[in-house]
Design a protein around this motif. Structure first.
Motif, mmCIF file in Angstrom:
data_model
loop_
_atom_site.group_PDB
_atom_site.id
_atom_site.type_symbol
_atom_site.label_atom_id
_atom_site.label_comp_id
_atom_site.label_asym_id
_atom_site.label_seq_id
_atom_site.Cartn_x
_atom_site.Cartn_y
_atom_site.Cartn_z
ATOM 1 N N ALA A 7 0.822 -1.215 0.000
ATOM 2 C CA ALA A 7 0.000 0.000 0.000
ATOM 3 C C ALA A 7 0.856 1.265 0.000
ATOM 4 O O ALA A 7 0.345 2.342 -0.243
ATOM 5 N N THR A 8 2.152 1.130 0.242
ATOM 6 C CA THR A 8 3.026 2.293 0.289
ATOM 7 C C THR A 8 3.243 2.926 -1.079
ATOM 8 O O THR A 8 3.765 4.011 -1.169
ATOM 9 N N TYR A 9 2.860 2.239 -2.153
ATOM 10 C CA TYR A 9 3.016 2.799 -3.495
ATOM 11 C C TYR A 9 1.733 3.507 -3.905
ATOM 12 O O TYR A 9 0.740 2.881 -4.216
ATOM 13 N N PRO A 23 5.209 -3.230 -11.899
ATOM 14 C CA PRO A 23 4.108 -2.262 -11.918
ATOM 15 C C PRO A 23 4.298 -1.158 -12.955
ATOM 16 O O PRO A 23 5.401 -0.929 -13.455
ATOM 17 N N PHE A 24 3.186 -0.521 -13.237
ATOM 18 C CA PHE A 24 3.119 0.611 -14.154
ATOM 19 C C PHE A 24 2.762 1.854 -13.348
ATOM 20 O O PHE A 24 2.183 1.762 -12.264
ATOM 21 N N VAL A 25 3.081 3.022 -13.880
ATOM 22 C CA VAL A 25 2.612 4.263 -13.283
ATOM 23 C C VAL A 25 1.103 4.291 -13.511
ATOM 24 O O VAL A 25 0.630 4.057 -14.630
ATOM 25 N N LYS A 26 0.350 4.539 -12.459
ATOM 26 C CA LYS A 26 -1.114 4.529 -12.547
ATOM 27 C C LYS A 26 -1.607 5.425 -13.669
ATOM 28 O O LYS A 26 -1.137 6.543 -13.847
ATOM 29 N N GLY A 27 -2.565 4.886 -14.422
ATOM 30 C CA GLY A 27 -3.182 5.652 -15.493
ATOM 31 C C GLY A 27 -2.349 5.795 -16.748
ATOM 32 O O GLY A 27 -2.697 6.562 -17.637
ATOM 33 N N THR A 28 -1.216 5.067 -16.811
ATOM 34 C CA THR A 28 -0.338 5.149 -17.983
ATOM 35 C C THR A 28 0.046 3.745 -18.435
ATOM 36 O O THR A 28 -0.277 2.762 -17.787
ATOM 37 N N ARG A 29 0.784 3.697 -19.515
ATOM 38 C CA ARG A 29 1.351 2.436 -19.998
ATOM 39 C C ARG A 29 2.853 2.407 -19.725
ATOM 40 O O ARG A 29 3.597 1.679 -20.383
ATOM 41 N N ILE A 30 3.293 3.209 -18.777
ATOM 42 C CA ILE A 30 4.722 3.362 -18.486
ATOM 43 C C ILE A 30 5.111 2.437 -17.338
ATOM 44 O O ILE A 30 4.611 2.563 -16.220
ATOM 45 N N ARG A 31 6.033 1.508 -17.630
ATOM 46 C CA ARG A 31 6.520 0.598 -16.599
ATOM 47 C C ARG A 31 7.554 1.295 -15.708
ATOM 48 O O ARG A 31 8.292 2.172 -16.159
ATOM 49 N N ALA A 32 7.595 0.890 -14.461
ATOM 50 C CA ALA A 32 8.542 1.466 -13.501
ATOM 51 C C ALA A 32 9.977 1.359 -14.014
ATOM 52 O O ALA A 32 10.765 2.306 -13.898
ATOM 53 N N ARG A 33 10.325 0.223 -14.607
ATOM 54 C CA ARG A 33 11.695 -0.014 -15.071
ATOM 55 C C ARG A 33 12.086 0.927 -16.206
ATOM 56 O O ARG A 33 13.253 1.269 -16.370
ATOM 57 N N VAL A 34 11.135 1.359 -16.995
ATOM 58 C CA VAL A 34 11.427 2.305 -18.088
ATOM 59 C C VAL A 34 11.929 3.620 -17.500
ATOM 60 O O VAL A 34 12.942 4.174 -17.954
ATOM 61 N N LEU A 35 11.242 4.111 -16.486
ATOM 62 C CA LEU A 35 11.665 5.358 -15.846
ATOM 63 C C LEU A 35 13.026 5.187 -15.185
ATOM 64 O O LEU A 35 13.903 6.045 -15.299
ATOM 65 N N TYR A 36 13.192 4.062 -14.506
ATOM 66 C CA TYR A 36 14.458 3.792 -13.818
ATOM 67 C C TYR A 36 15.608 3.687 -14.819
ATOM 68 O O TYR A 36 16.732 4.115 -14.531
#
Length: 79
Positions: A7-9, A23-36
């Protein structure tokens, strides 16, 4: 295979229908690893602020994605 995140995310969510377990950024098709990947790029690392601006997501979403990826979750290796 569990798709639950702690729940911390506040900005990350699993996508059970996706082939990716991370996981993805909520409401997007962007994966966490892409940003990282932009943050940790050897050739051209971006600041969290730049990532947020370029992807048009909240800065806190970028920070959560970075923290998630740096926690070495098994989903990243499995994807």
């Amino acid at each position: 295979m569990s798709s639950a995140l702690p729940a911390t995310y506040a900005f990350l969510e699993p996508r059970p229908e996706s082939a990716y377990r991370q996981p993805f950024v909520k409401g997007t098709r962007i994966r966490a690893r892409v940003l990282y990947g932009h943050y940790r790029s050897a050739e051209d690392p971006w600041t969290p602020e730049t990532i947020a601006r370029e992807y048009r997501v909240p800065l806190e979403a970028v920070r959560e994605a970075i923290a998630y990826c740096e926690s070495n979750p098994p989903e990243i290796a499995e994807d």
